[in-house]
Design a protein around this motif. Structure first.
Motif, PDB file in Angstrom:
ATOM      1  N   LYS A 263       0.843  -1.188   0.000  1.00 54.47           N
ATOM      2  CA  LYS A 263       0.000   0.000   0.000  1.00 54.47           C
ATOM      3  C   LYS A 263       0.888   1.252   0.000  1.00 54.47           C
ATOM      4  N   GLU A 264       0.434   2.270  -0.721  1.00 55.49           N
ATOM      5  CA  GLU A 264       1.189   3.514  -0.813  1.00 55.49           C
ATOM      6  C   GLU A 264       0.449   4.624  -0.055  1.00 55.49           C
ATOM      7  N   VAL A 265       1.146   5.253   0.882  1.00 59.60           N
ATOM      8  CA  VAL A 265       0.582   6.348   1.678  1.00 59.60           C
ATOM      9  C   VAL A 265       1.434   7.599   1.480  1.00 59.60           C
ATOM     10  N   LEU A 266       0.774   8.713   1.209  1.00 64.67           N
ATOM     11  CA  LEU A 266       1.458   9.990   1.091  1.00 64.67           C
ATOM     12  C   LEU A 266       1.048  10.873   2.269  1.00 64.67           C
TER      13      LEU A 266
ATOM     14  N   PRO B 285       6.498  23.037  -7.026  1.00 64.89           N
ATOM     15  CA  PRO B 285       5.751  21.802  -7.274  1.00 64.89           C
ATOM     16  C   PRO B 285       6.372  20.602  -6.573  1.00 64.89           C
ATOM     17  N   PRO B 286       5.585  19.573  -6.297  1.00 65.55           N
ATOM     18  CA  PRO B 286       6.142  18.340  -5.718  1.00 65.55           C
ATOM     19  C   PRO B 286       7.113  17.690  -6.703  1.00 65.55           C
ATOM     20  N   LYS B 287       7.951  16.809  -6.193  1.00 62.38           N
ATOM     21  CA  LYS B 287       8.866  16.070  -7.053  1.00 62.38           C
ATOM     22  C   LYS B 287       8.079  15.195  -8.034  1.00 62.38           C
ATOM     23  N   ALA B 288       8.679  14.920  -9.146  1.00 64.73           N
ATOM     24  CA  ALA B 288       8.000  14.172 -10.216  1.00 64.73           C
ATOM     25  C   ALA B 288       7.514  12.806  -9.746  1.00 64.73           C
ATOM     26  N   ASP B 289       8.314  12.122  -8.893  1.00 66.87           N
ATOM     27  CA  ASP B 289       7.908  10.780  -8.466  1.00 66.87           C
ATOM     28  C   ASP B 289       6.651  10.804  -7.608  1.00 66.87           C
TER      29      ASP B 289
ATOM     30  N   GLU C  35       3.696  11.264 -10.095  1.00 70.35           N
ATOM     31  CA  GLU C  35       3.481  10.125 -10.994  1.00 70.35           C
ATOM     32  C   GLU C  35       2.863   8.920 -10.306  1.00 70.35           C
ATOM     33  N   LYS C  36       2.883   8.895  -8.972  1.00 72.40           N
ATOM     34  CA  LYS C  36       2.410   7.711  -8.238  1.00 72.40           C
ATOM     35  C   LYS C  36       0.954   7.868  -7.818  1.00 72.40           C
ATOM     36  N   LYS C  37       0.233   6.756  -7.813  1.00 67.20           N
ATOM     37  CA  LYS C  37      -1.135   6.727  -7.305  1.00 67.20           C
ATOM     38  C   LYS C  37      -1.111   6.203  -5.875  1.00 67.20           C
ATOM     39  N   TYR C  38      -1.723   6.964  -4.956  1.00 66.25           N
ATOM     40  CA  TYR C  38      -1.676   6.613  -3.538  1.00 66.25           C
ATOM     41  C   TYR C  38      -2.979   5.977  -3.071  1.00 66.25           C
ATOM     42  N   ASP C  39      -2.834   5.031  -2.150  1.00 68.73           N
ATOM     43  CA  ASP C  39      -4.006   4.368  -1.572  1.00 68.73           C
ATOM     44  C   ASP C  39      -4.631   5.218  -0.468  1.00 68.73           C
ATOM     45  N   LEU C  40      -3.826   6.096   0.131  1.00 68.10           N
ATOM     46  CA  LEU C  40      -4.318   6.971   1.202  1.00 68.10           C
ATOM     47  C   LEU C  40      -3.410   8.184   1.298  1.00 68.10           C
TER      48      LEU C  40
ATOM     49  N   LYS D 259      -5.663  24.164  -3.987  1.00 64.90           N
ATOM     50  CA  LYS D 259      -6.207  24.868  -5.148  1.00 64.90           C
ATOM     51  C   LYS D 259      -5.325  24.708  -6.393  1.00 64.90           C
ATOM     52  N   SER D 260      -4.274  23.905  -6.274  1.00 61.41           N
ATOM     53  CA  SER D 260      -3.328  23.724  -7.375  1.00 61.41           C
ATOM     54  C   SER D 260      -3.721  22.552  -8.267  1.00 61.41           C
ATOM     55  N   ASP D 261      -3.183  22.558  -9.471  1.00 57.66           N
ATOM     56  CA  ASP D 261      -3.437  21.454 -10.399  1.00 57.66           C
ATOM     57  C   ASP D 261      -2.788  20.167  -9.910  1.00 57.66           C
ATOM     58  N   PHE D 262      -1.613  20.281  -9.264  1.00 57.42           N
ATOM     59  CA  PHE D 262      -0.976  19.038  -8.804  1.00 57.42           C
ATOM     60  C   PHE D 262      -1.724  18.409  -7.639  1.00 57.42           C
ATOM     61  N   ALA D 263      -2.442  19.205  -6.849  1.00 56.69           N
ATOM     62  CA  ALA D 263      -3.275  18.620  -5.793  1.00 56.69           C
ATOM     63  C   ALA D 263      -4.417  17.819  -6.404  1.00 56.69           C
ATOM     64  N   LYS D 264      -5.006  18.386  -7.438  1.00 55.73           N
ATOM     65  CA  LYS D 264      -6.109  17.681  -8.104  1.00 55.73           C
ATOM     66  C   LYS D 264      -5.654  16.354  -8.692  1.00 55.73           C
ATOM     67  N   LYS D 265      -4.414  16.300  -9.162  1.00 59.83           N
ATOM     68  CA  LYS D 265      -3.883  15.055  -9.709  1.00 59.83           C
ATOM     69  C   LYS D 265      -3.583  14.052  -8.602  1.00 59.83           C
ATOM     70  N   ILE D 266      -2.953  14.502  -7.535  1.00 61.28           N
ATOM     71  CA  ILE D 266      -2.575  13.609  -6.439  1.00 61.28           C
ATOM     72  C   ILE D 266      -3.787  13.067  -5.696  1.00 61.28           C
ATOM     73  N   LEU D 267      -4.779  13.928  -5.458  1.00 58.01           N
ATOM     74  CA  LEU D 267      -5.907  13.571  -4.586  1.00 58.01           C
ATOM     75  C   LEU D 267      -7.100  12.982  -5.316  1.00 58.01           C
ATOM     76  N   HIS D 268      -7.082  12.982  -6.615  1.00 63.00           N
ATOM     77  CA  HIS D 268      -8.231  12.505  -7.397  1.00 63.00           C
ATOM     78  C   HIS D 268      -8.636  11.085  -6.986  1.00 63.00           C
ATOM     79  N   LYS D 269      -9.874  10.941  -6.527  1.00 64.46           N
ATOM     80  CA  LYS D 269     -10.445   9.650  -6.107  1.00 64.46           C
ATOM     81  C   LYS D 269      -9.575   8.954  -5.062  1.00 64.46           C
TER      82      LYS D 269
END
Length: 308
Positions: free
Chosen positions: A2-5, A70-74, A77-82, A103-113
């Motif tokens: 499991k991946e947790v950020l 911005p956050p680091k690329a890795d 690029e990763k999908k987190y379980d939590l 409110k950033s685009d990278f938050a929307k990518k990281i947190l999506h679903k």
């Protein structure tokens, strides 16, 4: 695996200690943990200078974002379980760095679903900040599944004195040697690892339906009825002040500085003169409002969001 950020913004380090303690209860053999500290392009110094502390008010309360690295690329690029999201409350609102991230685009990518557990460390009032947080998470299409709120447990006027000593002095020590230490107590910080146990369980079975109830059994949230109306009323008054000040332009504008001085004295007056009156009114109306108070406590302890 499991991946947790763990996403956080901490100035003093208190919030980082808390999220690290929570993470210590997660199964390291089955769970991989990544930390991401939000980094403003122009970071907020700690300890605060008094003028900068008050100058942050209008942008903070009106949720005006600042620029972030911005956050680091890795991480992107990763999908987190939590995601465990630790935040401070600035002026009854999630702090500017946290608000800017959400409110950033990278938050929307990281947190999506993605399921999210919020972790709050603040003086005492966090209810309306969490309501704003719920809406920000919805805008990122994230799912709030748990909330932990650790606060200064001392009475309001004591915590006001000690928090100013800490925020402007930079040391989490006993003011004058007689006041209690400011912020979340060492005991609450050290025992916060207990919250990781139900989080670990929900994560491994991918079922968060009972997580908040399990966290509440561990005293993850304690809603003080008096602070509900205080927080709501404070937001109404802060709206007027923030809109008035922001119209004066950037920080260097002398008119803005004059208004911020007035706001500072208003804030002191509200804390030391108005708050005791609010407390008396609260006690006088407690019995006739008991049913609503009970409903409000249940709601603000939950992870749900009112439609209105």
């Amino acid at each position: 695996m499991k991946e947790v950020l763990i996403i956080y913004y901490s100035q003093s380090g208190q919030l980082l200690d808390i999220v690290q303690n929570i993470a210590s209860s997660l199964d390291s053999e089955k769970i991989n943990i990544t930390y991401y500290r939000i980094q403003p392009e122009s970071d907020y110094e700690f300890p605060w200078k008094q003028e900068e502390f008050y100058d942050a008010f209008p942008e903070s309360f009106l949720q005006i974002p600042c620029k972030l690295h911005p956050p680091k690329a890795d991480i992107l690029e990763k999908k987190y379980d939590l995601v465990i999201l630790g935040y401070q409350v600035w002026y009854l609102t999630p702090s500017i760095p946290i608000n800017s991230f959400l409110k950033s685009d990278f938050a929307k990518k990281i947190l999506h679903k993605t399921p999210v557990v919020t972790v709050i460390a603040c003086r005492n009032m966090w209810l309306m900040a969490q309501e704003k947080m719920k809406r920000l998470l919805i805008s990122c299409n994230a799912q709030l599944v748990g909330n932990i709120a650790l606060v200064d447990r001392h009475i309001n006027h004591i915590s006001v004195i000690t928090i100013v000593h800490w925020m402007l002095g930079g040391k989490k020590t006993k003011y004058l040697g007689i006041f209690p230490k400011p912020g979340v107590s060492d005991e609450d910080i050290n025992t916060s690892e207990k919250f990781g146990i139900p989080i670990n369980k929900s994560l491994l079975i991918n079922d968060y339906s009972n997580l908040q109830n399990d966290l509440l059994k561990l005293d993850a949230v304690k809603v003080k009825p008096l602070l509900i109306q205080t927080d709501i009323r404070g937001n109404v008054l802060f709206t007027k002040w923030a809109n008035l000040i922001i119209k004066k332009g950037p920080s260097a504008n002398p008119k803005r500085k004059k208004l911020l001085v007035l706001f500072k004295y208003y804030l002191l007056f509200a804390i030391w003169a108005i708050a005791p009156i609010v407390f008396i009114v609260f006690l006088a109306t407690y019995i006739p409002r008991y049913s609503k108070i009970k409903r409000d406590k249940a709601y603000y302890s939950s992870v749900s969001l009112k439609n209105n």
